[in-house]
Design an enzyme around this catalytic site. Structure first.
Site, PDB file in Angstrom:
ATOM      1  CG  ASP A  47      -2.388   4.353   4.564  1.00 13.44           C
ATOM      2  OD1 ASP A  47      -3.342   4.210   5.351  1.00 13.44           O
ATOM      3  OD2 ASP A  47      -2.258   3.653   3.536  1.00 13.44           O
TER       4      ASP A  47
ATOM      5  CE  LYS B 103      -7.217  -2.321   5.563  1.00 13.82           C
ATOM      6  NZ  LYS B 103      -7.590  -3.575   4.920  1.00 13.82           N
TER       7      LYS B 103
ATOM      8  CD1 TRP C 120      -1.857  -2.338   1.800  1.00 17.16           C
ATOM      9  CD2 TRP C 120      -2.911  -1.402   0.054  1.00 17.16           C
ATOM     10  NE1 TRP C 120      -2.797  -3.223   1.341  1.00 17.16           N
ATOM     11  CE2 TRP C 120      -3.457  -2.679   0.282  1.00 17.16           C
ATOM     12  CE3 TRP C 120      -3.404  -0.631  -0.986  1.00 17.16           C
ATOM     13  CZ2 TRP C 120      -4.481  -3.195  -0.511  1.00 17.16           C
ATOM     14  CZ3 TRP C 120      -4.424  -1.144  -1.779  1.00 17.16           C
ATOM     15  CH2 TRP C 120      -4.950  -2.410  -1.532  1.00 17.16           C
TER      16      TRP C 120
HETATM   17  N1  PMP Z   1      -3.610   1.462   2.994  1.00 19.23           N
HETATM   18  C1  PMP Z   1      -3.512   0.340   3.725  1.00 19.23           C
HETATM   19  C2  PMP Z   1      -2.457   0.255   4.789  1.00 19.23           C
HETATM   20  C3  PMP Z   1      -4.386  -0.717   3.478  1.00 19.23           C
HETATM   21  O1  PMP Z   1      -4.282  -1.839   4.192  1.00 19.23           O
HETATM   22  C4  PMP Z   1      -5.367  -0.591   2.480  1.00 19.23           C
HETATM   23  C5  PMP Z   1      -6.391  -1.664   2.198  1.00 19.23           C
HETATM   24  N2  PMP Z   1      -6.100  -2.922   2.502  1.00 19.23           N
HETATM   25  C6  PMP Z   1      -5.406   0.580   1.733  1.00 19.23           C
HETATM   26  C7  PMP Z   1      -4.524   1.592   2.033  1.00 19.23           C
HETATM   27  C8  PMP Z   1      -6.408   0.764   0.639  1.00 19.23           C
HETATM   28  O2  PMP Z   1      -7.630   0.994   1.230  1.00 19.23           O
HETATM   29  P1  PMP Z   1      -8.989   1.177   0.405  1.00 19.23           P
HETATM   30  O3  PMP Z   1      -9.380  -0.180  -0.060  1.00 19.23           O
HETATM   31  O4  PMP Z   1      -9.906   1.760   1.425  1.00 19.23           O
HETATM   32  O5  PMP Z   1      -8.720   2.099  -0.722  1.00 19.23           O
END
Ligand code: PMP
Length: 366
Positions: free
Chosen positions: A175, A199, A102
């Site tokens: 993030d 989450k 990510w």
């Molecule tokens: N950042 C992290 C650390 C994640 O774990 C995730 C999703 N697993 C995301 C960003 C992306 O999130 P979204 O699906 O809400 O766009």
């Protein structure tokens, strides 16, 4: 009805108390005769929902009026580009620490808007992203608008408890999608924090963004379409257009639940104990359970990745666990093996059930 032991990586478990409260209020929210989903977002009842959610989150984080809380749509992924669009004008740069998939996506999207500098990465380790990258000050750029990092690597299972210190004048952006509110930390060190809710804090469909107002005013000076403009969203209290009302309501209930646990001290105690239970089992039987992250200081409390001696045993483990109502244990497709995701709401009882099952499975299959 028996509730499942929920180890999904996200969307993930919500506190039972929150679900019950939502159930209780579903048909008649505060005497309106409507559910929150059916109320105008301009109603005073909904305004109270969003105001309380913001106030409760600030209370949890120990932040005051110098910060704003936004409830936006588009997921955490949307923040990758929204941040870069707001902060980076022609030729501007931003620094990125790439500790997982990510983080790597955020870095790529940053590069679409300006110059994204790779300050540190752990992608090239023999086992990809199996440790936190080593961050050196000399690799940071004094002209960067911000230093971006990802506090928890959801897929490979590392977590930073020590946050990087940006150079003087560079904003710190994180993030926290997969470890938001999971332990005590000093939120005032950050200029911006964002987290997809699904989450640790609520349902998919709302992303919480915490921004230091003075930094936003100074840094986000570009003219942008209104929905993409942080300063405009701050001015409108996340309500320029219709927000994800029900999701914000549930997220607000989760914030109240976190306060009821004792805030970040409460979540930290709960999450530390859960992670100690499962890593304790992995460390006690290293010939059977091979943890992906070797350095104990880098291990995630949220996502625990491990392998069994072979793929057949892993498939059997997941099948037997599923039959026992333990869901979501299959590792991410890039990595295989087992991943147990245990966010704030995952109950200690569920983790105990998993640890007991690991012990029993090992005894039957050595
Ligand atoms: N950042 C992290 C650390 C994640 O774990 C995730 C999703 N697993 C995301 C960003 C992306 O999130 P979204 O699906 O809400 O766009």
């Amino acid at each position: 009805m028996e509730r499942a032991h929920n180890f999904f990586a996200g969307p993930a478990a919500l506190p039972l108390e929150v679900l019950k409260k939502a159930q209780e209020e579903l048909l008649d929210f505060k005497g309106t005769g409507c559910s929150v989903m059916e109320l105008s977002h301009r109603s005073k009842q909904f305004q109270t929902v969003i105001d309380e959610a913001e106030a409760d989150l600030k209370k949890i984080l120990g932040l005051g009026d110098d910060y704003s809380v936004l409830f936006l749509q588009g997921g955490a992924t949307h923040q990758f580009i929204m941040l870069a669009m707001n902060a980076l004008h022609d030729g501007d740069e931003a620094d990125y620490i790439v500790s997982g998939k990510w983080a790597s996506r955020a870095f790529e999207e940053g590069g679409l808007q300006g110059k994204a500098n790779l300050v540190a990465t752990s992608e090239n380790l023999e086992k990809k992203f199996s440790a936190l990258p080593e961050v050196k000050k000399e690799n940071m750029n004094p002209n960067a608008k911000y230093l971006h990092f990802t506090s928890n690597n959801t897929i490979f299972g590392t977590q930073s408890f020590d946050y990087p210190k940006p150079l003087e004048g560079v904003g710190l952006v994180c993030d926290m999608s997969s470890d938001f509110l999971s332990h005590k930390f000093d939120a005032s060190k950050f200029d911006m924090i964002y987290a997809g809710a699904q989450k640790n804090i609520g349902p998919a469909g709302v992303t919480v963004v915490v921004i230091k107002k003075s930094w936003a005013e100074k840094t986000f000076t570009k003219k942008l379409p209104k929905t993409l403009d942080y300063n405009f969203q701050i001015k409108k209290g996340s309500m320029f257009n219709t927000p994800a009302c029900f999701n914000i309501y549930i997220t607000g209930l989760v914030f109240k639940w976190v306060l009821g646990l004792g805030g970040l001290e409460g979540t930290e105690k709960r999450n530390r104990e859960k992670s100690e239970a499962i890593y304790g089992m992995i460390d006690a039987y290293p010939d059977f359970f091979t943890g992906y992250i070797k350095n104990k200081a880098h291990r995630s409390w949220m996502n625990v990745c491990f392998n069994l001696p072979n793929a057949e045993l892993e498939a059997k483990f997941i099948a037997e666990a599923t039959a026992k109502n333990m869901l979501g244990l299959k590792g991410y497709r890039d990595l295989g093996g087992i991943r147990a995701s245990m966010y704030n709401s995952t109950s200690p009882e569920s983790v105990k059930a998993l640890v007991d099952f690991m012990d029993d499975f090992r005894k039957r299959n050595i």
